[in-house]
Design an enzyme around this catalytic site. Sequence first.
Site, PDB file in Angstrom:
ATOM      1  N   TYR A  70       4.592   1.850 -13.062  1.00 18.96           N
ATOM      2  CA  TYR A  70       3.725   2.944 -12.608  1.00 18.96           C
ATOM      3  C   TYR A  70       2.817   3.427 -13.741  1.00 18.96           C
ATOM      4  CZ  TYR A  70       5.456   3.083  -7.924  1.00 18.96           C
ATOM      5  OH  TYR A  70       5.724   2.742  -6.619  1.00 18.96           O
ATOM      6  N   ARG A  73      -0.042   1.101 -13.943  1.00 13.04           N
ATOM      7  CA  ARG A  73      -1.031   1.351 -12.880  1.00 13.04           C
ATOM      8  C   ARG A  73      -1.827   2.621 -13.169  1.00 13.04           C
ATOM      9  NH1 ARG A  73       1.960   1.184  -7.318  1.00 13.04           N
ATOM     10  NH2 ARG A  73      -0.104   1.772  -6.577  1.00 13.04           N
ATOM     11  N   GLN A 104      -3.707   6.437   2.559  1.00 13.28           N
ATOM     12  CA  GLN A 104      -2.443   5.795   2.148  1.00 13.28           C
ATOM     13  C   GLN A 104      -2.451   5.584   0.639  1.00 13.28           C
ATOM     14  OE1 GLN A 104      -1.525   2.333   5.075  1.00 13.28           O
ATOM     15  NE2 GLN A 104      -3.669   2.831   5.361  1.00 13.28           N
ATOM     16  N   VAL A 106      -2.529   6.246  -3.391  1.00 16.98           N
ATOM     17  CA  VAL A 106      -1.859   7.185  -4.306  1.00 16.98           C
ATOM     18  C   VAL A 106      -2.719   7.414  -5.552  1.00 16.98           C
ATOM     19  CG1 VAL A 106       0.444   6.487  -3.512  1.00 16.98           C
ATOM     20  CG2 VAL A 106      -0.572   5.309  -5.477  1.00 16.98           C
ATOM     21  N   HIS A 122       1.242   8.539   1.351  1.00 12.12           N
ATOM     22  CA  HIS A 122       2.167   7.801   0.482  1.00 12.12           C
ATOM     23  C   HIS A 122       2.322   8.452  -0.888  1.00 12.12           C
ATOM     24  CE1 HIS A 122       1.446   3.935   3.073  1.00 12.12           C
ATOM     25  NE2 HIS A 122       2.214   4.826   3.667  1.00 12.12           N
ATOM     26  N   CYS A 130      11.390  15.653  -9.464  1.00  7.03           N
ATOM     27  CA  CYS A 130      12.728  15.669 -10.048  1.00  7.03           C
ATOM     28  C   CYS A 130      13.712  15.031  -9.055  1.00  7.03           C
ATOM     29  CB  CYS A 130      13.139  17.109 -10.349  1.00  7.03           C
ATOM     30  SG  CYS A 130      14.842  17.225 -10.937  1.00  7.03           S
ATOM     31  N   CYS A 151      12.939  15.739 -16.202  1.00  2.00           N
ATOM     32  CA  CYS A 151      12.566  17.072 -15.711  1.00  2.00           C
ATOM     33  C   CYS A 151      12.696  18.077 -16.849  1.00  2.00           C
ATOM     34  CB  CYS A 151      13.498  17.451 -14.556  1.00  2.00           C
ATOM     35  SG  CYS A 151      13.211  19.100 -13.925  1.00  2.00           S
ATOM     36  N   CYS A 154      15.640  20.705 -15.778  1.00  6.54           N
ATOM     37  CA  CYS A 154      17.072  20.390 -15.672  1.00  6.54           C
ATOM     38  C   CYS A 154      17.473  19.101 -16.395  1.00  6.54           C
ATOM     39  CB  CYS A 154      17.493  20.329 -14.202  1.00  6.54           C
ATOM     40  SG  CYS A 154      16.951  18.833 -13.380  1.00  6.54           S
ATOM     41  N   SER A 193      -5.251  -2.912   5.745  1.00  3.60           N
ATOM     42  CA  SER A 193      -4.846  -4.095   6.512  1.00  3.60           C
ATOM     43  C   SER A 193      -4.147  -3.693   7.802  1.00  3.60           C
ATOM     44  CB  SER A 193      -3.922  -4.967   5.662  1.00  3.60           C
ATOM     45  OG  SER A 193      -2.800  -4.217   5.256  1.00  3.60           O
TER      46      SER A 193
HETATM   47  P1  OAD Z   1      -3.790  -3.811   1.823  1.00  2.00           P
HETATM   48  O1  OAD Z   1      -3.893  -4.513   0.507  1.00  2.00           O
HETATM   49  O2  OAD Z   1      -2.695  -4.212   2.732  1.00  2.00           O
HETATM   50  O3  OAD Z   1      -5.162  -3.994   2.613  1.00  2.00           O
HETATM   51  C1  OAD Z   1      -6.405  -3.755   2.015  1.00  2.00           C
HETATM   52  C2  OAD Z   1      -7.468  -3.953   3.079  1.00  2.00           C
HETATM   53  O4  OAD Z   1      -8.720  -3.610   2.511  1.00  2.00           O
HETATM   54  C3  OAD Z   1      -7.574  -5.387   3.576  1.00  2.00           C
HETATM   55  O5  OAD Z   1      -7.598  -5.395   4.993  1.00  2.00           O
HETATM   56  C4  OAD Z   1      -8.902  -5.875   2.998  1.00  2.00           C
HETATM   57  O6  OAD Z   1      -9.566  -6.776   3.878  1.00  2.00           O
HETATM   58  C5  OAD Z   1      -9.681  -4.577   2.887  1.00  2.00           C
HETATM   59  N1  OAD Z   1     -10.710  -4.534   1.824  1.00  2.00           N
HETATM   60  C6  OAD Z   1     -10.676  -5.064   0.586  1.00  2.00           C
HETATM   61  N2  OAD Z   1     -11.774  -4.743  -0.114  1.00  2.00           N
HETATM   62  C7  OAD Z   1     -12.540  -3.969   0.716  1.00  2.00           C
HETATM   63  C8  OAD Z   1     -13.803  -3.312   0.568  1.00  2.00           C
HETATM   64  N3  OAD Z   1     -14.514  -3.363  -0.559  1.00  2.00           N
HETATM   65  N4  OAD Z   1     -14.283  -2.611   1.624  1.00  2.00           N
HETATM   66  C9  OAD Z   1     -13.572  -2.546   2.788  1.00  2.00           C
HETATM   67  N5  OAD Z   1     -12.380  -3.141   2.978  1.00  2.00           N
HETATM   68  C10 OAD Z   1     -11.867  -3.836   1.961  1.00  2.00           C
HETATM   69  O7  OAD Z   1      -3.754  -2.246   1.498  1.00  2.00           O
HETATM   70  P2  OAD Z   1      -3.314  -1.040   2.456  1.00  2.00           P
HETATM   71  O8  OAD Z   1      -3.689  -1.289   3.860  1.00  2.00           O
HETATM   72  O9  OAD Z   1      -3.786   0.195   1.816  1.00  2.00           O
HETATM   73  O10 OAD Z   1       2.274   1.299   0.598  1.00  2.00           O
HETATM   74  O11 OAD Z   1      -1.731  -1.129   2.326  1.00  2.00           O
HETATM   75  C11 OAD Z   1      -0.953  -0.175   2.989  1.00  2.00           C
HETATM   76  C12 OAD Z   1       0.255   0.157   2.176  1.00  2.00           C
HETATM   77  O12 OAD Z   1       0.937  -1.059   1.793  1.00  2.00           O
HETATM   78  C13 OAD Z   1      -0.037   0.815   0.839  1.00  2.00           C
HETATM   79  O13 OAD Z   1      -0.250   2.204   0.933  1.00  2.00           O
HETATM   80  C14 OAD Z   1       1.205   0.506   0.064  1.00  2.00           C
HETATM   81  C15 OAD Z   1       1.352  -0.949   0.416  1.00  2.00           C
HETATM   82  O14 OAD Z   1       2.621  -1.486   0.289  1.00  2.00           O
HETATM   83  C16 OAD Z   1       3.200   1.830  -0.207  1.00  2.00           C
HETATM   84  O15 OAD Z   1       3.199   1.641  -1.402  1.00  2.00           O
HETATM   85  C17 OAD Z   1       4.210   2.675   0.508  1.00  2.00           C
END
Ligand code: OAD
Length: 269
Positions: A70, A73, A104, A106, A122, A130, A151, A154, A193
């Site tokens: 993390y 990132r 979604q 972070v 998310h 904590c 923390c 604590c 996605s």
């Molecule tokens: P994904 O990586 O699953 O999907 C990213 C989407 O963005 C894909 O459908 C790509 O085609 C599209 N994409 C990429 N570049 C783009 C651009 N410039 N303009 C428009 N679209 C574009 O990411 P998320 O859908 O955010 O969860 O994933 C959902 C969750 O899965 C995340 O929040 C995370 C992950 O595991 C947790 O960590 C709980």
Amino acid sequence: MRSAGGATEALIDRLRRAERLVVLTGSGVSQESGVPTFRGEDGLWNEYRAEELATWEAFERDPELVWRWYDYRRQVLWDIEPNPAHEAIADLERAYTRFLLITQNVDGLHGRAGSRDPVELHGNIWRARCTREQTVYDLPECPLESIPPRCSACGALLRPDVVWFGEPLPVDAYEASYEAAAACDAMLVVGTSAVVRPAASLPLVAKHNGAYVVEINTGYTPISALIDATLIGRAGDILPEIAGHLIEVGGDRDQRDCAAKPTEGSRQS
Ligand code: OAD
């Protein structure tokens, strides 16, 4: 209607007539800022194993490893700026009196672009919680001086304030999102996605309740065939164009009644 590329007049007209707009974003909205997405060729889950880094079990097993990931990132994000897609969404928020941004992501980039109070389904990587008392702290220090952080009250381990696999979403955030999706007239689904539920269900909740649902993505997704339109292209190109049309016709956005915006927890009514 399904449209590849630019928004049609009919689409703009539908969005213009909407009183309540919801925008749902995923990692694709931050891709043009240089933030990696999760899936696809360069996706994080191609390079790293989610179960070793983004689960409670992984954290219990090796909190230092999880925090190092993390912190890495966070360092990648440190030098990154919001892009025109984030900015267009912040502009749209000012143009609609009833508006909710659900993300979604972070990464905190929506807030930095000027979005007020996005629902972060998310969590947020710039906060920690904590593990004993659940107190939430801002964690702006980057890189972290001490890993894993503890923390200050604590001494228990802090964890990133994000949702890991197998964990429920924060109840308030999900309820606000669900209510907004069910009540909106239009929804823009940007750069996700649409495979991770329950966030991926929100466009279908909106559609089921009569909203006009438009997806903006570089490719089609599992929801493409179930909604009204898919605009294929980069969010940073398409969203400013859409926002430009809507704001231009809506008049001076700064004179709209922003004060009428619902407060957190009941953003849509
Ligand atoms: P994904 O990586 O699953 O999907 C990213 C989407 O963005 C894909 O459908 C790509 O085609 C599209 N994409 C990429 N570049 C783009 C651009 N410039 N303009 C428009 N679209 C574009 O990411 P998320 O859908 O955010 O969860 O994933 C959902 C969750 O899965 C995340 O929040 C995370 C992950 O595991 C947790 O960590 C709980």
